[in-house]
Design an enzyme around this catalytic site. Structure first.
Site, PDB file in Angstrom:
ATOM      1  N   GLY A  15       0.683  -1.250  -0.080  1.00  0.00           N
ATOM      2  CA  GLY A  15      -0.465  -0.154  -0.092  1.00  0.00           C
ATOM      3  C   GLY A  15       0.831   1.751  -0.184  1.00  0.00           C
ATOM      4  N   ARG A  25      13.788  10.430  -2.441  1.00  0.00           N
ATOM      5  CA  ARG A  25      14.438  10.851  -3.057  1.00  0.00           C
ATOM      6  C   ARG A  25      16.088  11.310  -2.239  1.00  0.00           C
ATOM      7  NH1 ARG A  25      15.200  15.752  -0.256  1.00  0.00           N
ATOM      8  NH2 ARG A  25      16.204  17.512  -1.119  1.00  0.00           N
ATOM      9  N   ARG A  76       0.883  -5.572  -5.367  1.00  0.00           N
ATOM     10  CA  ARG A  76       1.065  -6.390  -4.903  1.00  0.00           C
ATOM     11  C   ARG A  76       1.112  -7.722  -5.867  1.00  0.00           C
ATOM     12  NH1 ARG A  76      -0.349  -4.051   0.382  1.00  0.00           N
ATOM     13  NH2 ARG A  76      -2.293  -3.064  -0.119  1.00  0.00           N
ATOM     14  N   ASP A 107       5.076  -4.690   6.273  1.00  0.00           N
ATOM     15  CA  ASP A 107       5.330  -6.353   6.489  1.00  0.00           C
ATOM     16  C   ASP A 107       4.696  -7.060   5.444  1.00  0.00           C
ATOM     17  OD1 ASP A 107       2.547  -5.850   6.378  1.00  0.00           O
ATOM     18  OD2 ASP A 107       1.859  -7.139   7.999  1.00  0.00           O
ATOM     19  N   GLY A 108       4.237  -6.728   3.974  1.00  0.00           N
ATOM     20  CA  GLY A 108       4.151  -7.609   3.038  1.00  0.00           C
ATOM     21  C   GLY A 108       4.620  -7.834   1.464  1.00  0.00           C
ATOM     22  N   THR A 131       4.491   2.432   5.150  1.00  0.00           N
ATOM     23  CA  THR A 131       3.024   2.208   5.567  1.00  0.00           C
ATOM     24  C   THR A 131       2.344   3.197   6.755  1.00  0.00           C
ATOM     25  OG1 THR A 131       1.646   0.486   6.594  1.00  0.00           O
ATOM     26  CG2 THR A 131       3.472   0.435   7.532  1.00  0.00           C
ATOM     27  N   ASP A 133       0.071   2.579   8.536  1.00  0.00           N
ATOM     28  CA  ASP A 133      -0.464   1.236   9.713  1.00  0.00           C
ATOM     29  C   ASP A 133       0.287   1.217  11.144  1.00  0.00           C
ATOM     30  OD1 ASP A 133      -2.121   0.431   8.309  1.00  0.00           O
ATOM     31  OD2 ASP A 133      -1.573  -1.160   7.555  1.00  0.00           O
ATOM     32  N   ASP A 135       2.602  -0.404  12.049  1.00  0.00           N
ATOM     33  CA  ASP A 135       2.689  -1.766  12.497  1.00  0.00           C
ATOM     34  C   ASP A 135       4.385  -2.336  12.643  1.00  0.00           C
ATOM     35  OD1 ASP A 135       2.449  -1.978   9.684  1.00  0.00           O
ATOM     36  OD2 ASP A 135       0.581  -3.611  10.224  1.00  0.00           O
ATOM     37  N   ARG A 160     -17.090  15.949  14.009  1.00  0.00           N
ATOM     38  CA  ARG A 160     -17.181  16.559  15.159  1.00  0.00           C
ATOM     39  C   ARG A 160     -18.787  17.750  14.801  1.00  0.00           C
ATOM     40  NH1 ARG A 160     -15.624  18.067  20.592  1.00  0.00           N
ATOM     41  NH2 ARG A 160     -14.619  15.811  20.448  1.00  0.00           N
ATOM     42  N   ARG A 177      -6.094  -2.456   8.903  1.00  0.00           N
ATOM     43  CA  ARG A 177      -6.822  -4.067   8.389  1.00  0.00           C
ATOM     44  C   ARG A 177      -6.374  -4.345  10.221  1.00  0.00           C
ATOM     45  NH1 ARG A 177      -5.914  -5.612   3.057  1.00  0.00           N
ATOM     46  NH2 ARG A 177      -3.913  -4.917   3.389  1.00  0.00           N
ATOM     47  N   GLY A 191     -10.789  13.591  19.893  1.00  0.00           N
ATOM     48  CA  GLY A 191     -11.764  13.691  21.868  1.00  0.00           C
ATOM     49  C   GLY A 191     -12.384  12.594  20.887  1.00  0.00           C
ATOM     50  N   HIS A 258      -9.945   5.577   1.945  1.00  0.00           N
ATOM     51  CA  HIS A 258      -8.355   5.708   1.260  1.00  0.00           C
ATOM     52  C   HIS A 258      -8.168   7.144   0.706  1.00  0.00           C
ATOM     53  CE1 HIS A 258      -9.002   0.967  -0.122  1.00  0.00           C
ATOM     54  NE2 HIS A 258      -7.601   1.536  -0.189  1.00  0.00           N
ATOM     55  N   GLN A 260      -7.506   8.431   4.097  1.00  0.00           N
ATOM     56  CA  GLN A 260      -5.797   8.458   4.347  1.00  0.00           C
ATOM     57  C   GLN A 260      -4.819   7.820   3.822  1.00  0.00           C
ATOM     58  OE1 GLN A 260      -7.538   7.012   8.275  1.00  0.00           O
ATOM     59  NE2 GLN A 260      -8.554   6.004   7.021  1.00  0.00           N
TER      60      GLN A 260
HETATM   61  O1  F6P Z   1      -1.196  -0.898   4.735  1.00  0.00           O
HETATM   62  C1  F6P Z   1      -2.199   0.046   4.452  1.00  0.00           C
HETATM   63  C2  F6P Z   1      -4.046   0.055   4.477  1.00  0.00           C
HETATM   64  O2  F6P Z   1      -4.083   1.215   4.044  1.00  0.00           O
HETATM   65  C3  F6P Z   1      -4.427  -0.586   5.792  1.00  0.00           C
HETATM   66  O3  F6P Z   1      -4.497  -0.445   6.691  1.00  0.00           O
HETATM   67  C4  F6P Z   1      -6.023  -0.849   4.248  1.00  0.00           C
HETATM   68  O4  F6P Z   1      -6.270  -2.548   5.315  1.00  0.00           O
HETATM   69  C5  F6P Z   1      -5.110  -1.774   3.291  1.00  0.00           C
HETATM   70  O5  F6P Z   1      -3.908  -0.565   3.590  1.00  0.00           O
HETATM   71  C6  F6P Z   1      -5.894  -1.278   2.108  1.00  0.00           C
HETATM   72  O6  F6P Z   1      -5.440  -1.895   0.929  1.00  0.00           O
HETATM   73  P1  F6P Z   1      -5.816  -1.451  -0.297  1.00  0.00           P
HETATM   74  O7  F6P Z   1      -6.750  -0.637  -0.526  1.00  0.00           O
HETATM   75  O8  F6P Z   1      -4.441  -1.992  -1.536  1.00  0.00           O
HETATM   76  O9  F6P Z   1      -7.141  -3.302  -0.521  1.00  0.00           O
END
Ligand code: F6P
Length: 328
Positions: A15, A25, A76, A107-108, A131, A133, A135, A160, A177, A191, A258, A260
């Site tokens: 992602g 860069r 992917r 992680d992938g 990423t 996430d 994570d 809000r 996820r 908040g 998305h 985000q």
């Molecule tokens: O790895 C970031 C992430 O945004 C996850 O939080 C989300 O579940 C996933 O990618 C969605 O990925 P895609 O839109 O590529 O299926």
């Protein structure tokens, strides 16, 4: 400097995350400063399998530090999961005389990199955590996380306003996820009355109790931040189940999605990406391999791929309790 490294290949994978371009860069410019040639691989591991490489010069990465997405594109790749696919990727790298690789992803990406580096140890690999996430073990923050949280908080602030005007309860779903870092920080920063994340079990009864207490204290509206990967499902499912047992508020759902993943990276992400891209090239030069470069306590640190993907970074449970106390 490891004598053999003259040409490195760089790719973005998984992602996308705001700040990937800033990291790219930094990689290209640090490499160039050290007289290394850089090749960009288009489309992550898919591009590696297909040998889709082209030279990246210092000016090719000009005017991208502020841009979201990734100019190298991402994918992917199913083919890279197979031994044949990885062999084709290796042969493609050899055809371009590539001595080492830098992969920017999550992680992938590092799971693939870890397997590849065991099968083809003559091509050292370094990972840069990109990423939203956050994570990955071995770095306090991943590239893109801060931007994603800022985007989510901006959206939650807008929700809000309308929640306040109508005295409504809103369930706001953010990405994650398998991980709740975005939800937790969005919850604290916006908040929210409560935060639901995949790593920590919150019962729906407990959530209803929190909302009930809020209503008793004359709370006229509330936000609940939900990470998409909860055991009860997403925000829509949870909202429905909560409303079945607690219909005090008119309840609505908002899924940020998305949004985000895009947008111009924040200052924090640009600086982080620059430091990690720089650290990746310096690490290769010093002989680091099959590691992820991270920032731990504000210092560059290299963590083996298997640790970065094998160990789980868990959000602090106490912060959820804090968020709820601060929202009484
Ligand atoms: O790895 C970031 C992430 O945004 C996850 O939080 C989300 O579940 C996933 O990618 C969605 O990925 P895609 O839109 O590529 O299926």
């Amino acid at each position: 400097m490891t004598k053999d490294i003259k040409r490195i290949a760089v790719f973005t994978s998984g992602g996308d995350a705001p700040g990937m371009n800033a990291a790219l860069r930094a990689v290209v410019r640090t490499a160039s400063f050290n007289d290394l040639h850089v090749y960009g691989i288009k489309g992550g591991y898919e591009g590696m399998v297909d040998g889709n490489l082209s030279r990246l010069e210092v000016r090719d990465v000009g005017n991208i530090i502020h841009r979201g997405g990734t100019i190298l594109k991402t994918a992917r790749s199913e083919r890279f999961r197979t031994p044949e696919g990885r062999k084709s990727a290796y042969e493609a790298l050899l055809a371009f005389d590539i001595d080492a690789c830098i992969g920017i992803g999550g992680d992938g990406t590092f799971t693939g990199a870890n397997i590849f580096s065991q099968e083809f140890p003559d091509i050292p690999l370094i990972g840069v955590p990109g990423t939203i996430d956050n994570d990955l073990y071995g770095t306090d923050y991943t590239i893109g996380f801060d931007t994603a949280v800022n985007t989510a908080i901006d959206a939650a602030d807008k929700i809000r306003d309308t929640a306040d005007s109508h005295n409504r309860l809103f369930f706001v779903e953010v990405m994650g996820r398998h991980s709740g870092f975005i939800a937790l920080n969005t919850g604290i920063g916006s908040g929210a009355a409560s935060v639901l994340i995949p790593e920590i079990e919150t019962t729906l009864e407990g959530l209803v109790e929190t909302l009930r207490k809020g209503a008793k204290r004359k709370k006229l509206f509330s936000l609940v931040i939900v990470a998409e990967g909860n055991r009860y499902g997403g925000a829509a499912e949870i909202a429905k189940r909560v409303q079945d047992s607690f219909d005090y508020y008119d309840t609505k759902v908002a899924i940020i999605g998305h949004l985000q993943r895009g947008g111009s990276p924040t200052a924090m992400d640009r600086v982080l990406a620059s430091r990690l891209g720089f650290g990746a090239v310096e690490g290769l030069i010093k002989g680091e391999k099959n590691v992820m470069v991270g920032l731990v306590n504000n210092k560059i640190k290299y963590t083996p791929f298997e640790v970065a993907i094998g160990k789980t970074k868990i959000p602090d449970k106490d912060l959820i309790r804090m968020a709820e106390i601060l929202a009484i």
